[in-house]
Design a protein around this motif. Sequence first.
Motif, short mmCIF file in Angstrom:
data_model
loop_
_atom_site.label_atom_id
_atom_site.label_comp_id
_atom_site.label_asym_id
_atom_site.label_seq_id
_atom_site.Cartn_x
_atom_site.Cartn_y
_atom_site.Cartn_z
N ALA A 52 0.83 -1.21 0.00
CA ALA A 52 0.00 0.00 0.00
C ALA A 52 0.86 1.26 0.00
O ALA A 52 0.62 2.21 -0.75
CB ALA A 52 -0.94 -0.01 1.20
N ARG A 53 1.88 1.28 0.84
CA ARG A 53 2.77 2.45 0.89
C ARG A 53 3.54 2.61 -0.42
O ARG A 53 3.73 3.73 -0.90
CB ARG A 53 3.73 2.33 2.07
N ALA B 249 -7.46 -1.15 6.14
CA ALA B 249 -5.99 -1.02 6.15
C ALA B 249 -5.53 -0.02 5.10
O ALA B 249 -4.61 0.78 5.34
CB ALA B 249 -5.36 -2.38 5.90
N ARG B 250 -6.15 -0.05 3.93
CA ARG B 250 -5.79 0.90 2.88
C ARG B 250 -6.04 2.33 3.32
O ARG B 250 -5.21 3.22 3.11
CB ARG B 250 -6.59 0.60 1.60
N GLU B 251 -7.17 2.56 3.95
CA GLU B 251 -7.50 3.92 4.39
C GLU B 251 -6.54 4.39 5.47
O GLU B 251 -6.16 5.57 5.50
CB GLU B 251 -8.95 3.97 4.90
N GLU B 252 -6.14 3.50 6.36
CA GLU B 252 -5.22 3.90 7.42
C GLU B 252 -3.86 4.31 6.86
O GLU B 252 -3.25 5.30 7.30
CB GLU B 252 -5.05 2.75 8.43
N THR C 91 -3.39 5.44 3.81
CA THR C 91 -3.62 6.67 3.05
C THR C 91 -3.64 7.88 3.97
O THR C 91 -3.03 8.92 3.68
CB THR C 91 -4.95 6.58 2.28
N VAL C 92 -4.34 7.75 5.10
CA VAL C 92 -4.42 8.86 6.06
C VAL C 92 -3.05 9.17 6.64
O VAL C 92 -2.72 10.33 6.92
CB VAL C 92 -5.43 8.51 7.18
N ALA C 93 -2.24 8.12 6.82
CA ALA C 93 -0.92 8.31 7.44
C ALA C 93 0.05 9.07 6.54
O ALA C 93 1.04 9.62 7.01
CB ALA C 93 -0.31 6.96 7.81
N VAL C 94 -0.25 9.11 5.22
CA VAL C 94 0.64 9.81 4.29
C VAL C 94 0.29 11.30 4.31
O VAL C 94 -0.83 11.69 4.03
CB VAL C 94 0.48 9.25 2.87
N ASP C 95 1.26 12.11 4.62
CA ASP C 95 1.03 13.55 4.72
C ASP C 95 1.23 14.19 3.35
O ASP C 95 2.29 14.70 3.01
CB ASP C 95 2.00 14.16 5.74
N ALA C 96 0.19 14.13 2.53
CA ALA C 96 0.28 14.71 1.18
C ALA C 96 -1.09 15.21 0.77
O ALA C 96 -2.01 14.43 0.55
CB ALA C 96 0.79 13.67 0.17
N GLY C 97 -1.23 16.52 0.67
CA GLY C 97 -2.52 17.11 0.36
C GLY C 97 -3.02 16.80 -1.03
O GLY C 97 -4.22 16.84 -1.30
N ASP C 98 -2.09 16.48 -1.94
CA ASP C 98 -2.50 16.21 -3.32
C ASP C 98 -2.71 14.73 -3.58
O ASP C 98 -2.88 14.31 -4.72
CB ASP C 98 -1.46 16.75 -4.29
N LEU C 99 -2.71 13.88 -2.54
CA LEU C 99 -2.80 12.44 -2.75
C LEU C 99 -4.16 12.01 -3.30
O LEU C 99 -4.23 11.25 -4.27
CB LEU C 99 -2.51 11.70 -1.45
N ALA D 175 -6.93 -13.69 9.92
CA ALA D 175 -5.98 -13.35 8.87
C ALA D 175 -5.99 -11.86 8.60
O ALA D 175 -5.59 -11.41 7.55
CB ALA D 175 -6.33 -14.11 7.59
N ALA D 176 -6.47 -11.09 9.60
CA ALA D 176 -6.72 -9.66 9.41
C ALA D 176 -5.49 -8.90 8.99
O ALA D 176 -4.38 -9.24 9.38
CB ALA D 176 -7.30 -9.06 10.68
N LEU D 177 -5.72 -7.84 8.24
CA LEU D 177 -4.61 -7.03 7.74
C LEU D 177 -4.47 -5.73 8.50
O LEU D 177 -3.67 -4.87 8.12
CB LEU D 177 -4.81 -6.75 6.24
N HIS D 178 -5.25 -5.52 9.55
CA HIS D 178 -5.11 -4.31 10.37
C HIS D 178 -3.88 -4.47 11.23
O HIS D 178 -3.81 -5.37 12.07
CB HIS D 178 -6.35 -4.11 11.23
#
Length: 389
Positions: A202-203, A325-328, A330-338, A384-387
Amino acid sequence: MRTAEEQIRAVLDGSVGYERGLDTLTVAPAADVDAALFTALRTASARLFGRGWQPGELHRVVGRRGTVPHTQVVADAVVAHLRGFRPALVDPRWRAQADALGATVWWKTDGAYLDGLAARWRVDRVEVLDTILVLLGILRTLPPIETLIPPPGTAPETAAPAAGSVDVRLLDRVRALLAKAESTTYPPEAETYTAKAQELVARHSIDEALLAARGATKAVVPFARRIGVDHPYETEKAALLDAVADANRCHTVWSPELGFATVFGFDTDIDAVDLLHTSLLVQANRAMSAVEPPGGKAGRARLKTFRQSFLVGFAVRIGERLAQAREEVTVAVDAGDLLPVLAARDAQVRETMDRIFPRTVRGRSTRVDSDEGWDSGRAAADRAALHHG
């Protein structure tokens, strides 16, 4: 008096009964029959390669409809087809699939191919003739499919992802993590390994999107790949593939009659989908075997509905957790244009899908007939969680 070519054609189109045609070919001059059958095999496979089929896909669909000897002949047909093209005119992805089949030109001459098969398989000539005729009948039934990789004889498309564009080291790390998740019998360990794998892909996907948007890397385009889905319970397994694809910003089109789904997305994302789907199937099957009811003649129907419901519940819950997990990440990335960048990439992926599949039908959801299976599947997906953390 028919020639060998005419006799083969008559058997395949049904104007001559199969057994009668096979008997006729058995007593006909071997040199004529062998040459005609080898030519028919090369012609049939070349026709399919020109109509979108790739080596791995053809090998797999023949395995679904035929037997192991048929797939071995397909591998030989692939390598025989490649002999007619200079390496520069064969797309690297097409050749990589051919190489993965492990086929080589082991026969001395094309006219001696059938005799070589009989010696290799230690069978009589009639069995070899029967195998080739049945295979030709299978190949005859396969329809044209979408061309995703240019076939041999055409220059590789400049728009296709360049070889080496995917971070090989990243994929190796993801494979290693998923291998650990599949091998452990301790659910928390599997959860940790799988979560880390999803976090890595994801990253990486987000970093790739931002770099491309800022012009820091060479522009890439969406692509498509067909991923096989095996018996049994292929519809439920395809649902799991769709859940994994959706969480990794890809889209799928399921072709049940051919046993594969076409996954649309950017190359790194498709690689992640392929790896995660394969690993999660292993984990799902292991968890399902541990909790399923006893089979046997009396419980066969119950076992089938349990397994179907288990896989549906597993797919739905995995989809929920992957999306979280994808949203977490995404939120963790500090980029306003993401978000605009991701929206633009999704539009590109959808445009590619609509161009290749201008008409699709929304699939019907799978019926859940076993509450026990559904609950067990969701519980297994939680394990099998991905969180992460």
